[in-house]
Scaffold this motif. Sequence first.
Motif, PDB file in Angstrom:
ATOM      1  N   THR A  43      12.544 -12.677   5.437  1.00 39.40           N
ATOM      2  CA  THR A  43      13.094 -12.187   4.175  1.00 39.40           C
ATOM      3  C   THR A  43      11.994 -12.037   3.125  1.00 39.40           C
ATOM      4  OG1 THR A  43      15.114 -13.360   4.733  1.00 39.40           O
ATOM      5  CG2 THR A  43      14.915 -12.567   2.485  1.00 39.40           C
ATOM      6  N   LEU A  44      11.108 -13.018   3.056  1.00 38.80           N
ATOM      7  CA  LEU A  44      10.004 -12.925   2.088  1.00 38.80           C
ATOM      8  C   LEU A  44       9.176 -11.665   2.338  1.00 38.80           C
ATOM      9  CD1 LEU A  44       8.167 -14.224  -0.123  1.00 38.80           C
ATOM     10  CD2 LEU A  44       6.862 -15.217   1.764  1.00 38.80           C
ATOM     11  N   THR A  45       8.842 -11.424   3.608  1.00 41.42           N
ATOM     12  CA  THR A  45       8.016 -10.250   3.896  1.00 41.42           C
ATOM     13  C   THR A  45       8.795  -8.962   3.664  1.00 41.42           C
ATOM     14  OG1 THR A  45       8.584 -10.393   6.242  1.00 41.42           O
ATOM     15  CG2 THR A  45       6.536 -11.424   5.554  1.00 41.42           C
ATOM     16  N   ALA A  46      10.112  -9.001   3.882  1.00 46.25           N
ATOM     17  CA  ALA A  46      10.921  -7.807   3.609  1.00 46.25           C
ATOM     18  C   ALA A  46      10.869  -7.481   2.123  1.00 46.25           C
ATOM     19  CB  ALA A  46      12.365  -8.039   4.061  1.00 46.25           C
ATOM     20  N   VAL A  47      10.923  -8.506   1.290  1.00 49.36           N
ATOM     21  CA  VAL A  47      10.907  -8.280  -0.159  1.00 49.36           C
ATOM     22  C   VAL A  47       9.542  -7.749  -0.602  1.00 49.36           C
ATOM     23  CG1 VAL A  47      10.972  -9.485  -2.371  1.00 49.36           C
ATOM     24  CG2 VAL A  47      12.754  -9.908  -0.680  1.00 49.36           C
ATOM     25  N   ILE A  48       8.468  -8.347  -0.070  1.00 53.04           N
ATOM     26  CA  ILE A  48       7.119  -7.846  -0.401  1.00 53.04           C
ATOM     27  C   ILE A  48       7.007  -6.377   0.001  1.00 53.04           C
ATOM     28  CG2 ILE A  48       4.664  -8.048   0.176  1.00 53.04           C
ATOM     29  CD1 ILE A  48       5.076 -11.039   0.558  1.00 53.04           C
ATOM     30  N   THR A  49       7.514  -6.082   1.209  1.00 54.05           N
ATOM     31  CA  THR A  49       7.462  -4.724   1.720  1.00 54.05           C
ATOM     32  C   THR A  49       8.249  -3.762   0.833  1.00 54.05           C
ATOM     33  OG1 THR A  49       7.310  -5.636   3.934  1.00 54.05           O
ATOM     34  CG2 THR A  49       7.959  -3.349   3.767  1.00 54.05           C
ATOM     35  N   ALA A  50       9.415  -4.202   0.380  1.00 54.59           N
ATOM     36  CA  ALA A  50      10.254  -3.344  -0.463  1.00 54.59           C
ATOM     37  C   ALA A  50       9.549  -3.029  -1.778  1.00 54.59           C
ATOM     38  CB  ALA A  50      11.593  -4.035  -0.726  1.00 54.59           C
ATOM     39  N   ILE A  51       8.853  -4.019  -2.322  1.00 55.46           N
ATOM     40  CA  ILE A  51       8.119  -3.780  -3.573  1.00 55.46           C
ATOM     41  C   ILE A  51       6.998  -2.767  -3.316  1.00 55.46           C
ATOM     42  CG2 ILE A  51       6.610  -4.876  -5.274  1.00 55.46           C
ATOM     43  CD1 ILE A  51       8.388  -7.413  -4.929  1.00 55.46           C
ATOM     44  N   ALA A  52       6.342  -2.904  -2.178  1.00 53.71           N
ATOM     45  CA  ALA A  52       5.312  -1.925  -1.816  1.00 53.71           C
ATOM     46  C   ALA A  52       5.920  -0.533  -1.745  1.00 53.71           C
ATOM     47  CB  ALA A  52       4.675  -2.303  -0.480  1.00 53.71           C
ATOM     48  N   GLY A  53       7.117  -0.425  -1.160  1.00 56.41           N
ATOM     49  CA  GLY A  53       7.783   0.875  -1.047  1.00 56.41           C
ATOM     50  C   GLY A  53       8.149   1.446  -2.411  1.00 56.41           C
ATOM     51  N   ALA A  54       8.593   0.562  -3.299  1.00 55.61           N
ATOM     52  CA  ALA A  54       9.001   1.029  -4.630  1.00 55.61           C
ATOM     53  C   ALA A  54       7.805   1.545  -5.415  1.00 55.61           C
ATOM     54  CB  ALA A  54       9.681  -0.115  -5.390  1.00 55.61           C
ATOM     55  N   LEU A  55       6.614   1.075  -5.092  1.00 54.35           N
ATOM     56  CA  LEU A  55       5.409   1.593  -5.760  1.00 54.35           C
ATOM     57  C   LEU A  55       4.867   2.824  -5.045  1.00 54.35           C
ATOM     58  CD1 LEU A  55       3.653  -1.782  -6.555  1.00 54.35           C
ATOM     59  CD2 LEU A  55       4.316  -0.043  -8.231  1.00 54.35           C
ATOM     60  N   TYR A  56       5.123   2.892  -3.762  1.00 54.43           N
ATOM     61  CA  TYR A  56       4.558   3.981  -2.949  1.00 54.43           C
ATOM     62  C   TYR A  56       5.231   5.324  -3.244  1.00 54.43           C
ATOM     63  CZ  TYR A  56       3.169   6.487   1.340  1.00 54.43           C
ATOM     64  OH  TYR A  56       2.676   7.388   2.239  1.00 54.43           O
ATOM     65  N   TYR A  57       6.574   5.325  -3.236  1.00 49.06           N
ATOM     66  CA  TYR A  57       7.262   6.622  -3.264  1.00 49.06           C
ATOM     67  C   TYR A  57       7.148   7.379  -4.577  1.00 49.06           C
ATOM     68  CZ  TYR A  57       8.452   5.890   1.487  1.00 49.06           C
ATOM     69  OH  TYR A  57       8.331   5.715   2.841  1.00 49.06           O
ATOM     70  N   PRO A  58       7.064   6.714  -5.746  1.00 48.62           N
ATOM     71  CA  PRO A  58       6.785   7.500  -6.952  1.00 48.62           C
ATOM     72  C   PRO A  58       5.432   8.208  -6.869  1.00 48.62           C
ATOM     73  CG  PRO A  58       7.674   5.371  -7.546  1.00 48.62           C
ATOM     74  CD  PRO A  58       7.401   5.328  -6.069  1.00 48.62           C
ATOM     75  N   GLN A  59       4.509   7.656  -6.094  1.00 50.28           N
ATOM     76  CA  GLN A  59       3.209   8.315  -5.942  1.00 50.28           C
ATOM     77  C   GLN A  59       3.290   9.422  -4.902  1.00 50.28           C
ATOM     78  OE1 GLN A  59      -0.213   5.453  -6.302  1.00 50.28           O
ATOM     79  NE2 GLN A  59       1.353   3.938  -5.853  1.00 50.28           N
ATOM     80  N   ALA A  60       4.158   9.233  -3.923  1.00 51.59           N
ATOM     81  CA  ALA A  60       4.319  10.266  -2.897  1.00 51.59           C
ATOM     82  C   ALA A  60       5.182  11.401  -3.429  1.00 51.59           C
ATOM     83  CB  ALA A  60       4.957   9.662  -1.648  1.00 51.59           C
ATOM     84  N   GLY A  61       6.106  11.092  -4.345  1.00 54.52           N
ATOM     85  CA  GLY A  61       6.936  12.130  -4.951  1.00 54.52           C
ATOM     86  C   GLY A  61       8.224  12.403  -4.214  1.00 54.52           C
ATOM     87  N   ILE A  62       8.298  12.049  -2.937  1.00 58.04           N
ATOM     88  CA  ILE A  62       9.499  12.370  -2.158  1.00 58.04           C
ATOM     89  C   ILE A  62       9.731  11.288  -1.105  1.00 58.04           C
ATOM     90  CG2 ILE A  62       8.118  13.825  -0.600  1.00 58.04           C
ATOM     91  CD1 ILE A  62      10.699  15.598  -0.388  1.00 58.04           C
ATOM     92  N   ILE A  63      10.992  11.039  -0.850  1.00 61.94           N
ATOM     93  CA  ILE A  63      11.323  10.100   0.227  1.00 61.94           C
ATOM     94  C   ILE A  63      12.490  10.662   1.006  1.00 61.94           C
ATOM     95  CG2 ILE A  63      12.796   8.762  -1.351  1.00 61.94           C
ATOM     96  CD1 ILE A  63      12.169   6.310   0.379  1.00 61.94           C
ATOM     97  N   ASN A  64      12.402  10.592   2.312  1.00 61.12           N
ATOM     98  CA  ASN A  64      13.551  10.978   3.137  1.00 61.12           C
ATOM     99  C   ASN A  64      13.603  10.087   4.365  1.00 61.12           C
ATOM    100  OD1 ASN A  64      11.969  12.158   5.283  1.00 61.12           O
ATOM    101  ND2 ASN A  64      11.542  13.836   3.844  1.00 61.12           N
ATOM    102  N   PRO A  65      14.701  10.129   5.107  1.00 67.24           N
ATOM    103  CA  PRO A  65      14.872   9.153   6.203  1.00 67.24           C
ATOM    104  C   PRO A  65      13.799   9.250   7.284  1.00 67.24           C
ATOM    105  CG  PRO A  65      16.947  10.240   5.704  1.00 67.24           C
ATOM    106  CD  PRO A  65      15.894  10.972   4.935  1.00 67.24           C
ATOM    107  N   ALA A  66      13.081  10.392   7.332  1.00 63.38           N
ATOM    108  CA  ALA A  66      12.038  10.515   8.354  1.00 63.38           C
ATOM    109  C   ALA A  66      10.941   9.471   8.155  1.00 63.38           C
ATOM    110  CB  ALA A  66      11.437  11.915   8.316  1.00 63.38           C
ATOM    111  N   GLU A  67      10.860   8.916   6.946  1.00 63.06           N
ATOM    112  CA  GLU A  67       9.854   7.880   6.670  1.00 63.06           C
ATOM    113  C   GLU A  67      10.056   6.652   7.547  1.00 63.06           C
ATOM    114  OE1 GLU A  67       7.377   8.072   4.201  1.00 63.06           O
ATOM    115  OE2 GLU A  67       7.933  10.189   4.167  1.00 63.06           O
ATOM    116  N   MET A  68      11.295   6.477   8.051  1.00 64.84           N
ATOM    117  CA  MET A  68      11.569   5.282   8.854  1.00 64.84           C
ATOM    118  C   MET A  68      11.416   5.539  10.339  1.00 64.84           C
ATOM    119  SD  MET A  68      15.014   3.805   7.270  1.00 64.84           S
ATOM    120  CE  MET A  68      15.511   4.346   5.675  1.00 64.84           C
TER     121      MET A  68
END
Lengths: 247, 410
Positions: free
Chosen positions: B274-299
């Motif tokens: 769970t801890l690593t999932a939360v760290i990962t989610a924060i990384a994602g929340a910072l990543y996608y505004p820089q990428a500009g777009i997110i779609n399910p293909a990212e997974m």
Amino acid sequence: MSALLEVSGISVTFDGFRAINNLSFEIGPAELRAVIGPNGAGKTTFMDIVTGKTRPDSGKVLFGERSVNLLGMTEAQIARAGVGRKFQRPTVFEDQSVAENLMMALKADRGPFAVLRWRPRPEHHARVAELASEVGLADHLPRKAGELSHGQKQWLEIGMLLAQEPRLLLVDEPAAGMTLAEREHTTRLLVDLAKTRAVVVVEHDMDFVRRLACKVTVLHEGAVLAEGSLDHVTRNPAVIEVYLGRG
Amino acid sequence: MTPGSLSRNPSVLIFLATLALFTLAVTFLSEAAGAGLISTSFVKTLGKTLCLCLIALAMDLIWGFAGILSLGHFAFFALGGYMIGMWLMYARTEVIVVEALAGAGLPPTPQEIRDGIASQIFGVVGGSDLPAIWAFAGSLPAQLALVVLVPGTLALVFGWLAFRSRVTGVYLSILTQAMTLALALYLFQNDSGLRGNNGLSGLQNIPGAEAVGQDWLSVWFFWASAAALGLGYALAAWVVSGKFGSVIRAIRDDEARVRFLGYPVEVYKLTVFTLTAVITAIAGALYYPQAGIINPAEMAPIASIYLAVWVAIGGRGRLYGAVIGAVFVSLLSSWFTGGRAPDLNLGFYTVKWVDWWQIVLGLSFVLVTLYAPRGIGGLFDLIAGLRAPDRRGAALGPGDGALREQEAKE
Ligand SMILES: Nc1ncnc2c1ncn2[C@@H]1O[C@H](COP(=O)(O)OP(=O)(O)OP(=O)(O)O)[C@@H](O)[C@H]1O
Ligand SMILES: [Mg+2]
């Protein structure tokens, strides 16, 4: 004196094979007991049941003054309740130092959040050093456990067991792979430990058992065949037939 | 973090100093604040790379230290991105809708604004109602909380089910991959409420910061990513430094033995997961505004496999190894696949890196696992004079994730 551990009527079947057959066993709070029996008698399986690794098909395992039933508990809960175990094959954490192994075993709160905040204080280091010298590893504290010799690993595991401060110790073939001097040291340690807690020792080596000078339980085909002093059981014709007569 | 644990982990100070220097250098070379030697789009690439370093760090905690090869962390990464993306899209569309409605005589009612936003956002998937999961999309604090809560809860529930039934090793990896795939397939549907395969877009435009150019925004996000990585590194180093670190490494090498010491192994796994999932989610929340777009293909499954490759190539179980692996492989990968690498003319055949890069990467992964399991991090051990203990080929424990002989340091 009431029993610390009371095992009654347990049975276990592995794929139709009855490894433990209506076994009953009792040990007091400060008692040393040797368990002997031929290969496959069910000695290790008996320990597996008491420590929660194997679930019996029937029977009861009661522990402590309040007679809690160990059968409903997980391995970790049973260990926290005060049952410590040494395995037949030495199992220590090989990628970690002797000190880290002992530190992990020290009696303390086992919850993840308590452990996260926990930092060793001087008394913990002192206790680890004391345990290490008790098992002859004082000079090896910073070494990785994986580098130790077989006998030293056995000792480290015994040290970890002591660090847990269990009320009941289950020791599976502690002397295997030890030199004569080490065996003597082990005997002394076990006898000493049994002054303050219950100790069950599984062993094949008769000389070793004789030196323990304690009550002996003979297992055969998953059940108790005889119980009493070593001389008493070795005179028992049934024991001679299944155990000594064969070897 | 106590001074004691810092002195036992000099790598934390070295890491933070390096990160700070790098951040300063990029800032002074960026278009926004300085020489303009680094383009805005490259600042974004670097910022995104820092986010990937953070997820690699999380992967090292869960795999390198706790021995759980999770192929599900990209699901948490994407969920973090979706949660912040919902606010970004909603708030920006709100500005546009309010402007458009301002022309009509009467001031618009809140309902009209909501309807306007809904049809703007969901027009592409043929919808005009705001799905229930967008209930908090108008509130930044709420969506920021969801960045942590949604992936955290998913990890908690999934982990509880998986660890409780004592699924381990390769089966657990498959299970985490199945979770990721199921989530991706669900999100691909148009009626999932997150715009199906269109995903969320325009995330690079930050509502309320319209006056700030992309050049500065890119630097801001770069700083935020660097700060998150620095904090994440310090946190991870603290987590693995003491007895907790000992316990999870012990779980990796021989979890049955840890149980007999009285540690509730499943609770530990769940905590780290769970801890690593939360760290990962924060990384994602910072990543996608820089990428500009997110779609399910990212997974896609490949993403999670890449993650494992970064950590393996960098060297698992040493934190900085994961970061080095992520930087090295992802930058190299974008260089090769970006068409910037010159073709290699062998005379009889021309190697086009765009096509061949994946094969080179796969091959180096195999070679590293076989011949240099300590990865790039192993170079530091060479410098420090550390050798692998000679265990005649035996792994360090019966656990599926147990460290192998050559991975250990003496
Ligand atoms: N998990 C298992 N599955 C199937 N059979 C098992 C299992 N564990 C033990 N057995 C069988 O149960 C019997 C008792 O085994 P156990 O290991 O308890 O014997 P032991 O008395 O410890 O023998 P040894 O002296 O060789 O250590 C053996 O015949 C063994 O093959
Ligand atoms: Mg046995």
